[in-house]
Design a protein around this motif. Structure first.
Motif, PDB file in Angstrom:
ATOM      1  N   GLU A   1      18.180  19.647  56.637  1.00 48.41           N
ATOM      2  CA  GLU A   1      19.007  20.357  55.662  1.00 48.41           C
ATOM      3  C   GLU A   1      20.466  20.138  56.058  1.00 48.41           C
ATOM      4  OE1 GLU A   1      19.727  23.079  52.429  1.00 48.41           O
ATOM      5  OE2 GLU A   1      18.058  21.794  52.989  1.00 48.41           O
ATOM      6  N   VAL A   2      21.300  19.814  55.090  1.00 46.96           N
ATOM      7  CA  VAL A   2      22.721  19.576  55.345  1.00 46.96           C
ATOM      8  C   VAL A   2      23.531  20.628  54.594  1.00 46.96           C
ATOM      9  CG1 VAL A   2      24.632  17.940  55.174  1.00 46.96           C
ATOM     10  CG2 VAL A   2      22.302  17.098  55.563  1.00 46.96           C
ATOM     11  N   LYS A   3      24.423  21.303  55.306  1.00 44.75           N
ATOM     12  CA  LYS A   3      25.310  22.305  54.708  1.00 44.75           C
ATOM     13  C   LYS A   3      26.746  21.915  55.034  1.00 44.75           C
ATOM     14  CE  LYS A   3      22.317  25.077  52.920  1.00 44.75           C
ATOM     15  NZ  LYS A   3      22.197  25.158  51.479  1.00 44.75           N
ATOM     16  N   THR A   4      27.543  21.777  53.992  1.00 42.64           N
ATOM     17  CA  THR A   4      28.939  21.379  54.158  1.00 42.64           C
ATOM     18  C   THR A   4      29.840  22.458  53.578  1.00 42.64           C
ATOM     19  OG1 THR A   4      28.239  19.078  53.855  1.00 42.64           O
ATOM     20  CG2 THR A   4      30.598  19.524  53.737  1.00 42.64           C
ATOM     21  N   ARG A   5      30.859  22.819  54.328  1.00 40.57           N
ATOM     22  CA  ARG A   5      31.815  23.833  53.882  1.00 40.57           C
ATOM     23  C   ARG A   5      33.237  23.354  54.179  1.00 40.57           C
ATOM     24  NH1 ARG A   5      27.557  25.517  52.256  1.00 40.57           N
ATOM     25  NH2 ARG A   5      26.548  27.496  52.723  1.00 40.57           N
ATOM     26  N   ARG A   6      34.147  23.795  53.350  1.00 38.11           N
ATOM     27  CA  ARG A   6      35.568  23.587  53.665  1.00 38.11           C
ATOM     28  C   ARG A   6      35.973  24.689  54.634  1.00 38.11           C
ATOM     29  NH1 ARG A   6      37.442  19.640  50.816  1.00 38.11           N
ATOM     30  NH2 ARG A   6      36.626  19.174  48.758  1.00 38.11           N
ATOM     31  N   HIS A   7      36.887  24.388  55.520  1.00 38.94           N
ATOM     32  CA  HIS A   7      37.354  25.358  56.516  1.00 38.94           C
ATOM     33  C   HIS A   7      37.831  26.630  55.825  1.00 38.94           C
ATOM     34  CE1 HIS A   7      39.142  26.890  60.162  1.00 38.94           C
ATOM     35  NE2 HIS A   7      40.231  27.163  59.465  1.00 38.94           N
ATOM     36  N   GLY A   8      37.348  27.762  56.301  1.00 39.75           N
ATOM     37  CA  GLY A   8      37.815  29.044  55.806  1.00 39.75           C
ATOM     38  C   GLY A   8      37.119  29.547  54.557  1.00 39.75           C
ATOM     39  N   THR A   9      36.148  28.802  54.036  1.00 42.17           N
ATOM     40  CA  THR A   9      35.460  29.259  52.836  1.00 42.17           C
ATOM     41  C   THR A   9      34.040  29.672  53.167  1.00 42.17           C
ATOM     42  OG1 THR A   9      34.735  27.024  52.261  1.00 42.17           O
ATOM     43  CG2 THR A   9      36.801  27.761  51.303  1.00 42.17           C
ATOM     44  N   TYR A  10      33.645  30.803  52.667  1.00 39.65           N
ATOM     45  CA  TYR A  10      32.280  31.310  52.826  1.00 39.65           C
ATOM     46  C   TYR A  10      31.887  31.417  54.293  1.00 39.65           C
ATOM     47  CZ  TYR A  10      32.379  30.116  47.910  1.00 39.65           C
ATOM     48  OH  TYR A  10      32.729  30.024  46.603  1.00 39.65           O
ATOM     49  N   GLU A  11      30.593  31.474  54.532  1.00 42.28           N
ATOM     50  CA  GLU A  11      30.092  31.595  55.897  1.00 42.28           C
ATOM     51  C   GLU A  11      30.052  30.218  56.566  1.00 42.28           C
ATOM     52  OE1 GLU A  11      26.107  33.043  55.430  1.00 42.28           O
ATOM     53  OE2 GLU A  11      25.518  31.328  54.265  1.00 42.28           O
ATOM     54  N   HIS A  12      29.920  30.218  57.875  1.00 39.05           N
ATOM     55  CA  HIS A  12      29.776  28.956  58.589  1.00 39.05           C
ATOM     56  C   HIS A  12      28.476  28.303  58.133  1.00 39.05           C
ATOM     57  CE1 HIS A  12      29.167  26.103  61.850  1.00 39.05           C
ATOM     58  NE2 HIS A  12      30.475  26.199  62.052  1.00 39.05           N
ATOM     59  N   PRO A  13      28.451  26.987  57.970  1.00 36.09           N
ATOM     60  CA  PRO A  13      27.244  26.336  57.459  1.00 36.09           C
ATOM     61  C   PRO A  13      26.000  26.562  58.328  1.00 36.09           C
ATOM     62  CG  PRO A  13      28.865  24.710  58.178  1.00 36.09           C
ATOM     63  CD  PRO A  13      29.532  26.035  58.203  1.00 36.09           C
ATOM     64  N   MET A  14      26.176  26.801  59.611  1.00 35.92           N
ATOM     65  CA  MET A  14      25.023  27.003  60.489  1.00 35.92           C
ATOM     66  C   MET A  14      24.357  28.360  60.233  1.00 35.92           C
ATOM     67  SD  MET A  14      24.912  24.081  61.822  1.00 35.92           S
ATOM     68  CE  MET A  14      23.706  24.152  63.135  1.00 35.92           C
ATOM     69  N   ALA A  15      25.024  29.244  59.508  1.00 34.86           N
ATOM     70  CA  ALA A  15      24.450  30.557  59.191  1.00 34.86           C
ATOM     71  C   ALA A  15      23.714  30.548  57.856  1.00 34.86           C
ATOM     72  CB  ALA A  15      25.562  31.605  59.155  1.00 34.86           C
ATOM     73  N   ALA A  16      23.654  29.391  57.215  1.00 31.96           N
ATOM     74  CA  ALA A  16      23.105  29.322  55.855  1.00 31.96           C
ATOM     75  C   ALA A  16      21.589  29.173  55.798  1.00 31.96           C
ATOM     76  CB  ALA A  16      23.757  28.161  55.113  1.00 31.96           C
ATOM     77  N   LEU A  17      20.940  28.992  56.926  1.00 29.72           N
ATOM     78  CA  LEU A  17      19.491  28.789  56.923  1.00 29.72           C
ATOM     79  C   LEU A  17      18.786  30.136  57.049  1.00 29.72           C
ATOM     80  CD1 LEU A  17      17.559  26.418  56.660  1.00 29.72           C
ATOM     81  CD2 LEU A  17      17.371  26.385  59.123  1.00 29.72           C
TER      82      LEU A  17
END
Length: 121
Positions: free
Chosen positions: A53-69
């Motif tokens: 699973e790949v989660k990409t985020r821009r800095h400062g938006t939403y939660e950290h991608p590692m917290a999305a699972l």
């Protein structure tokens, strides 16, 4: 393609490069199984099938991608792994099936911050 889709595609490309650089063999990208969903990357790591699973985020938006699972997402990925094995008429490999997460944060400037967590579920 909208901005969110473009961001996701870019992240998946970065993740694919990282996984192949570590010796993994990419079997499929954006593989769909009916209404169950989509696997971002299917790879082989030695004798292990890897559902990534790949989660990409821009800095400062939403939660950290590692917290999305979430537990719900994890269960869906397990069902997708079973679907992959079934649809490809593939027995469970000797090394089993592993679920990995690649989290990517894109800073305002500089190189992306990529984290690969193996066996998250």
């Amino acid at each position: 393609m909208n901005k969110t889709q473009a961001l996701g595609r870019y992240g998946e490309e970065l993740a694919t490069r990282r996984l192949t650089a570590t010796g993994m063999h990419i079997l499929a990208r954006n593989w769909r199984c009916g209404r169950t969903g989509e696997i971002d990357i299917v790879a082989r790591d030695g004798d292990t099938l890897v559902i990534c699973e790949v989660k990409t985020r821009r800095h400062g938006t939403y939660e950290h991608p590692m917290a999305a699972l979430t537990p719900r997402k994890t269960e869906r990925l397990r069902r997708l792994a079973a679907c992959w094995l079934d649809r490809n008429d593939t027995p469970t490999p000797p090394g089993g099936v592993r679920i990995d997460l690649v989290g990517i944060v894109l800073p305002h400037r500089g190189a992306p911050d990529l984290t690969h967590a193996r066996g998250v579920a």
